[in-house]
Design an enzyme around this catalytic site. Structure first.
Site, short mmCIF file in Angstrom:
data_model
loop_
_atom_site.label_atom_id
_atom_site.label_comp_id
_atom_site.label_asym_id
_atom_site.label_seq_id
_atom_site.Cartn_x
_atom_site.Cartn_y
_atom_site.Cartn_z
N HIS A 180 -0.78 -2.51 -4.68
CA HIS A 180 -0.28 -3.44 -5.70
C HIS A 180 -0.22 -2.86 -7.12
O HIS A 180 -0.58 -3.52 -8.10
CB HIS A 180 -1.11 -4.73 -5.68
CG HIS A 180 -1.00 -5.50 -4.39
ND1 HIS A 180 0.13 -5.47 -3.60
CD2 HIS A 180 -1.87 -6.33 -3.76
CE1 HIS A 180 -0.07 -6.25 -2.53
NE2 HIS A 180 -1.26 -6.78 -2.59
N ASP A 205 -1.57 -9.87 8.67
CA ASP A 205 -1.44 -9.17 7.38
C ASP A 205 -0.42 -8.06 7.64
O ASP A 205 -0.74 -6.88 7.59
CB ASP A 205 -2.80 -8.62 6.93
CG ASP A 205 -2.77 -8.12 5.49
OD1 ASP A 205 -1.71 -8.24 4.84
OD2 ASP A 205 -3.82 -7.63 5.01
N HIS A 207 3.09 -12.71 -5.50
CA HIS A 207 1.96 -12.81 -4.58
C HIS A 207 1.35 -14.22 -4.59
O HIS A 207 0.12 -14.37 -4.60
CB HIS A 207 0.91 -11.76 -4.96
CG HIS A 207 0.03 -11.32 -3.84
ND1 HIS A 207 -0.65 -12.19 -3.02
CD2 HIS A 207 -0.27 -10.07 -3.38
CE1 HIS A 207 -1.35 -11.50 -2.13
NE2 HIS A 207 -1.13 -10.21 -2.33
N ARG A 223 0.80 -1.23 0.00
CA ARG A 223 0.00 0.00 0.00
C ARG A 223 0.83 1.28 0.00
O ARG A 223 1.92 1.32 0.58
CB ARG A 223 -0.91 0.01 1.23
CG ARG A 223 -1.98 -1.07 1.17
CD ARG A 223 -2.74 -1.16 2.48
NE ARG A 223 -3.86 -2.09 2.39
CZ ARG A 223 -3.76 -3.41 2.55
NH1 ARG A 223 -2.58 -3.97 2.80
NH2 ARG A 223 -4.83 -4.19 2.44
N GLU A 269 5.10 -12.53 1.13
CA GLU A 269 5.48 -11.63 0.03
C GLU A 269 6.74 -10.87 0.45
O GLU A 269 6.67 -9.99 1.31
CB GLU A 269 4.35 -10.63 -0.23
CG GLU A 269 3.03 -11.28 -0.57
CD GLU A 269 1.84 -10.41 -0.17
OE1 GLU A 269 1.72 -9.27 -0.67
OE2 GLU A 269 1.04 -10.84 0.66
C1 BGC Z 1 -2.24 -7.45 1.41
C2 BGC Z 1 -3.63 -7.82 1.83
C3 BGC Z 1 -4.49 -7.93 0.60
C4 BGC Z 1 -3.87 -8.94 -0.35
C5 BGC Z 1 -4.62 -9.04 -1.64
C6 BGC Z 1 -1.71 -8.50 0.49
O1 BGC Z 1 -0.45 -8.12 0.05
O2 BGC Z 1 -1.40 -7.27 2.51
O3 BGC Z 1 -4.17 -6.86 2.71
O4 BGC Z 1 -5.79 -8.32 0.93
O5 BGC Z 1 -2.55 -8.57 -0.62
O6 BGC Z 1 -4.70 -7.80 -2.22
#
Ligand code: BGC
Length: 396
Positions: free
Chosen positions: A143, A289, A217, A118, A355
């Protein structure tokens, strides 16, 4: 090898030599037979709704481990590894239909860029110039925006060596794409070797100062991609510290110790152990997370960042990286709404991600390691996913 002196008789010596040569010839024929498999095959993965064709590359190693990757988003669509009994299963979530990926299926298996994770408010500045991004996660950008690297069809080249198969993906991200400055040339190389390692090498250059944060991912379930809950999996994360977040999962800027919190994975523990904790961080993340700060012996040294183990299947996954952080995400927002390959349903906490990355919102956090890339510099980073098995139940 010299003939044993016992064979001073020429006839016995001849018989000895014939025997020796036939053993050598048999061994090398057997060796050739062992090599006689395709380390890479290519086939169609169908077409997108807009008519674009998608190619599937299957990388295989000597022990039978297979990784399937498509040129759309460099997505890992399957990853088959053996369990402790030698039984293979596909341990990564994915889809049969390319269009599902194109519509953004939780970024499963994809290369994420230009900026993984983010960016607060979808805004950042470099050298006093402010840039605005799509706010595709509440007020924040996530992303890479609306059409990130996960939705591009990448150029591909592949090659094989005696001990490995290699898929090279390249793409150009134009100046201004998704609001990011600078034309960025990106290369991602997937290498599958005979040590059951999937090595991912990322590199990038730019023609204007920009920010960049690349990751993969993939979602994992070491019991098989449709096998249900991952709460039994034991995880160890080599991190003394993490970056706490606010209720929108943006780092507060603080760097805190994991000790005494549910985020302490320095000794392996089941994912389920603390996932229902009332700790504010777990509430904010709806589970785990979070970005963990990897304990690197020296900055950018390739380090074991995390280990995952399923006591049920005995599969182990080790993650090595030179990146400063790893986002441990327990699939909290999966909700069973997408039908996966083999009609699998992926519900909440039925897969997890590790990740490897720079810290979230780094462009707005001068105290975090910099994600700025300038002309003349080259970003180079490596992550390895390594698979093994452990038969006995026990902690890592
Ligand atoms: C994030 C999550 C998100 C997921 C899918 C992860 O990298 O930390 O919050 O829901 O990606 O977008």
């Amino acid at each position: 090898m010299s003939d044993p002196f016992l064979f001073s008789c020429p006839f016995l010596r001849l018989i000895w030599r014939i025997g020796l040569y036939s053993v050598l010839v048999t061994a090398s024929v057997a060796n050739m037979a062992q090599e006689n498999f395709d380390r890479i095959t290519v086939e169609s993965f169908g077409t997108l709704d807009d008519g674009k064709a998608v190619q599937l590359f299957s990388l295989k190693n000597r022990s039978g481990m297979t990784v399937e990757i498509i040129d759309l988003g460099g997505i890992i669509v399957s990853l088959e590894v053996a369990d402790a009994e030698g039984v293979f299963a596909d341990v990564t979530s994915g889809f049969d239909i390319p269009q599902t990926y194109a519509e953004g299926a939780g970024y499963m298996g994809a290369i994420i860029g230009r900026f993984a994770n983010r960016i607060s408010g979808g805004k950042f500045s470099i050298d006093g110039v402010q840039y605005s991004l799509a706010q595709n996660n509440g007020d924040n950008s996530i992303h890479g925006g609306l059409t990130g690297y996960d939705k591009k069809i990448w150029n591909t080249e592949y090659s094989t060596d005696l001990n490995e198969a290699r898929l090279v993906l390249t793409t150009v991200s134009p100046d201004g794409e998704e609001g990011y400055p600078g034309r960025v040339d990106v290369t991602v190389v997937y290498t599958l070797n005979d040590k059951n390692q999937l090595v991912i090498d990322y590199s990038a250059t730019t023609d204007k100062a920009t920010v960049i944060n690349l990751t993969n991912h993939a979602y994992f379930n070491l019991d098989g991609h449709g096998a249900g809950s991952i709460l039994n999996h034991e995880i160890r994360i080599n991190a003394d510290r993490y970056t706490p977040v606010d209720s929108t999962s943006i780092p507060t800027g603080a760097i805190e110790d994991v000790s005494g919190t549910p985020l302490d994975f320095r000794i392996a523990k089941a994912i389920g152990e603390d996932i229902e904790s009332s700790h504010q961080q777990i509430q904010f993340g709806s589970g785990f997370d979070h970005n963990f700060i990897i304990n690197h012996a020296s900055p950018e040294a390739l380090t074991l960042a995390a280990e995952a183990y399923s006591p049920k299947s005995g599969r182990v996954m080790n993650v090595y990286t030179d990146q400063p952080g790893v986002q441990f995400y327990t699939g909290n927002f999966l909700n069973g709404s997408l039908v996966g390959k083999e009609r699998a349903v992926y519900d909440s906490r039925e897969a997890f991600c590790l990740e490897t990355q720079h810290f979230p919102d780094s462009p707005n956090r001068p105290n975090f390691p910099s994600t700025v890339l300038r002309p003349g510099d080259r970003l180079e980073t490596r992550t390895i996913f390594e698979f093994l098995t452990r038969r006995a139940r026990g902690s890592l």
